[in-house]
Write a protein that holds these residues in place. Sequence first.
Motif, PDB file in Angstrom:
ATOM      1  N   UNK A   1      13.150  14.728  19.239  1.00 19.52           N
ATOM      2  CA  UNK A   1      12.422  15.279  18.085  1.00 19.52           C
ATOM      3  C   UNK A   1      12.585  14.304  16.925  1.00 19.52           C
ATOM      4  N   UNK A   2      11.516  13.613  16.560  1.00 21.88           N
ATOM      5  CA  UNK A   2      11.570  12.611  15.498  1.00 21.88           C
ATOM      6  C   UNK A   2      11.317  13.308  14.169  1.00 21.88           C
TER       7      UNK A   2
ATOM      8  N   UNK B   1      19.613  25.466  26.745  1.00 19.44           N
ATOM      9  CA  UNK B   1      18.161  25.552  26.837  1.00 19.44           C
ATOM     10  C   UNK B   1      17.504  24.799  25.681  1.00 19.44           C
ATOM     11  N   UNK B   2      16.331  24.256  25.939  1.00 19.65           N
ATOM     12  CA  UNK B   2      15.608  23.466  24.942  1.00 19.65           C
ATOM     13  C   UNK B   2      16.527  22.387  24.338  1.00 19.65           C
ATOM     14  N   UNK B   3      17.176  21.571  25.181  1.00 18.92           N
ATOM     15  CA  UNK B   3      18.112  20.563  24.651  1.00 18.92           C
ATOM     16  C   UNK B   3      17.370  19.529  23.801  1.00 18.92           C
ATOM     17  N   UNK B   4      17.833  19.343  22.580  1.00 20.01           N
ATOM     18  CA  UNK B   4      17.098  18.503  21.630  1.00 20.01           C
ATOM     19  C   UNK B   4      18.027  17.498  20.973  1.00 20.01           C
ATOM     20  N   UNK B   5      17.533  16.272  20.851  1.00 19.74           N
ATOM     21  CA  UNK B   5      18.188  15.227  20.069  1.00 19.74           C
ATOM     22  C   UNK B   5      17.238  14.871  18.938  1.00 19.74           C
ATOM     23  N   UNK B   6      17.721  14.974  17.695  1.00 24.40           N
ATOM     24  CA  UNK B   6      16.904  14.606  16.542  1.00 24.40           C
ATOM     25  C   UNK B   6      17.034  13.110  16.305  1.00 24.40           C
ATOM     26  N   UNK B   7      15.900  12.422  16.336  1.00 27.48           N
ATOM     27  CA  UNK B   7      15.840  10.981  16.087  1.00 27.48           C
ATOM     28  C   UNK B   7      15.378  10.777  14.650  1.00 27.48           C
ATOM     29  N   UNK B   8      16.198  10.151  13.790  1.00 28.73           N
ATOM     30  CA  UNK B   8      15.813   9.989  12.380  1.00 28.73           C
ATOM     31  C   UNK B   8      14.516   9.212  12.221  1.00 28.73           C
ATOM     32  N   UNK B   9      13.608   9.754  11.416  1.00 32.39           N
ATOM     33  CA  UNK B   9      12.304   9.120  11.227  1.00 32.39           C
ATOM     34  C   UNK B   9      12.343   8.008  10.193  1.00 32.39           C
ATOM     35  N   UNK B  10      13.386   7.963   9.368  1.00 30.01           N
ATOM     36  CA  UNK B  10      13.425   6.992   8.288  1.00 30.01           C
ATOM     37  C   UNK B  10      13.833   5.597   8.711  1.00 30.01           C
ATOM     38  N   UNK B  11      14.308   5.414   9.939  1.00 26.72           N
ATOM     39  CA  UNK B  11      14.755   4.104  10.383  1.00 26.72           C
ATOM     40  C   UNK B  11      13.564   3.235  10.777  1.00 26.72           C
TER      41      UNK B  11
ATOM     42  N   UNK C   1      13.980   3.305  15.985  1.00 24.67           N
ATOM     43  CA  UNK C   1      13.510   4.600  16.469  1.00 24.67           C
ATOM     44  C   UNK C   1      13.175   4.527  17.960  1.00 24.67           C
ATOM     45  N   UNK C   2      12.533   3.439  18.372  1.00 29.89           N
ATOM     46  CA  UNK C   2      12.183   3.281  19.785  1.00 29.89           C
ATOM     47  C   UNK C   2      13.429   3.242  20.659  1.00 29.89           C
ATOM     48  N   UNK C   3      14.456   2.517  20.212  1.00 26.61           N
ATOM     49  CA  UNK C   3      15.703   2.459  20.990  1.00 26.61           C
ATOM     50  C   UNK C   3      16.334   3.843  21.107  1.00 26.61           C
TER      51      UNK C   3
ATOM     52  N   UNK D   1       2.180  12.379  13.812  1.00 24.80           N
ATOM     53  CA  UNK D   1       1.368  11.289  14.368  1.00 24.80           C
ATOM     54  C   UNK D   1       1.721   9.918  13.824  1.00 24.80           C
ATOM     55  N   UNK D   2       2.041   9.810  12.525  1.00 27.22           N
ATOM     56  CA  UNK D   2       2.327   8.500  11.946  1.00 27.22           C
ATOM     57  C   UNK D   2       3.549   7.867  12.590  1.00 27.22           C
ATOM     58  N   UNK D   3       4.595   8.644  12.884  1.00 27.15           N
ATOM     59  CA  UNK D   3       5.788   8.052  13.490  1.00 27.15           C
ATOM     60  C   UNK D   3       5.567   7.780  14.971  1.00 27.15           C
ATOM     61  N   UNK D   4       4.720   8.559  15.631  1.00 24.71           N
ATOM     62  CA  UNK D   4       4.431   8.288  17.041  1.00 24.71           C
ATOM     63  C   UNK D   4       3.608   7.016  17.200  1.00 24.71           C
ATOM     64  N   UNK D   5       2.729   6.739  16.246  1.00 25.00           N
ATOM     65  CA  UNK D   5       1.999   5.469  16.291  1.00 25.00           C
ATOM     66  C   UNK D   5       2.962   4.302  16.091  1.00 25.00           C
TER      67      UNK D   5
END
Length: 437
Positions: A140-141, A156-166, A171-173, A187-191
């Motif tokens: 989850x970015x 259940x619903x195991x989630x790792x929050x990936x910081x969007x500000x990096x 972020x890709x790593x 969408x902007x961070x996924x692009x």
Amino acid sequence: MSGGLAVAVRELRHLPAVWRAPHRAPERTRTLALEGVNALLRHCRERVPAFADYPAGPLASLDELAGLPILTKRAVLDAGAESFHTRGLAAGAYRTDVTSGTTGTRLHIRHDVDAYGYHGATVLRRFLLSGYRPWWRIAHIKPFPRPVRWFQRLGLFPRVVVPAGQSDAAMARAVLAVRPQLIMGYPVVLRGLLRALDPGELARLRRGLKLVMTDSELLTDEVAAQFTERFGVPVYDEYSAYEVLTVSSGCAAGAMHVDEDRVWLEIVDEAGVPVPEGVTGSVVVTHFRERAMPLPRYQLGDRAYVLPAGCPCGSRFRRMRLVDGRTNDFVTLPGGRRVYSGVFLALAMHTPGVAECMIRQDEAGQVTVHLVPEAPGEAAFAAACVAFEQALGEAVDAPVVPRFVRAERIALTPGGKGRFVESAYRPGVTGPRAERG
């Protein structure tokens, strides 16, 4: 009972009704929504100071909502958010959210635990209808940490929050390290993620990936198609706001269904008058289950149109389609024509040499394009600027001479969203400009 436990209990209690709701006849859905709206308005008159002078008596139909005033964030802030708080509500009976600040102003919002619990059950509905399985890993970015929910403590619903500000590379790593079956993000961070992944890394990510979920920004058809092709999985969008929580969510057939068991959606013109189905206007939402801080007929500022019920996925809720961008996300050309953010998002996707762009228009009308080039070097930036100016002129069928500024990435709001278009130009308006809410 703690607020978190109270919400969890209500999520579980509401699940059976939430699961059945999309399959009701539209007439039954409207009847239940009218009952919910009337109960909300009665609560507003009796317990919320801001609505002490609201007209007495129930509405005979949902169409009569149009006779009530439209609320905006600016109006709530000017009146004082506390005047919209329900009197006598114990601190443990509600939760507080803060709007993301995309419009430049933040607002503290209260949601009562029952409304929050019902909303949580609809989120579970959204996940399960997408094909998600509760044991799939989620990357989850987001720009800020997310709380660990009761079901996540059960695995259940195991989630790792990936910081969007990096940086996009960092972020890709981080995403690759999660080995996700589901990626969630704006969408902007996924692009940005797609630009940072080399072919080998993208192939490695795609081996385990099952779904992508987007939210909070306009997802154009072109961007959705790009995500589907590059990630190689279905893409599900969601439309929500902190003030009213989820408004609509995507289905397997590609439609966006309104959560009509929680909210009633209207589309209005610039005069605030409701428009027919299929006509584009401004989104106005009544979250009729809310009791802590009710905001009937709350204008979100996005542009959309409504389509009738009826979808191959089986849901009988109405559908909506977001278009262009927010009602105040436009630049004004000479002559008064407005160009919304959707045009610029398409240009960023299809103009050779352009990775992303932000558009700013000053009070004199000058348009500045903050352009992120695909390739390094001044020659690549210059070529991208020439291509963008030509493509913009063709898209709007009028000459536009913007100023260009090189950017390394799209600037994000405090809430982690991309604010692609901002304009201070208001031809014909004199004196201090009203603050946008």
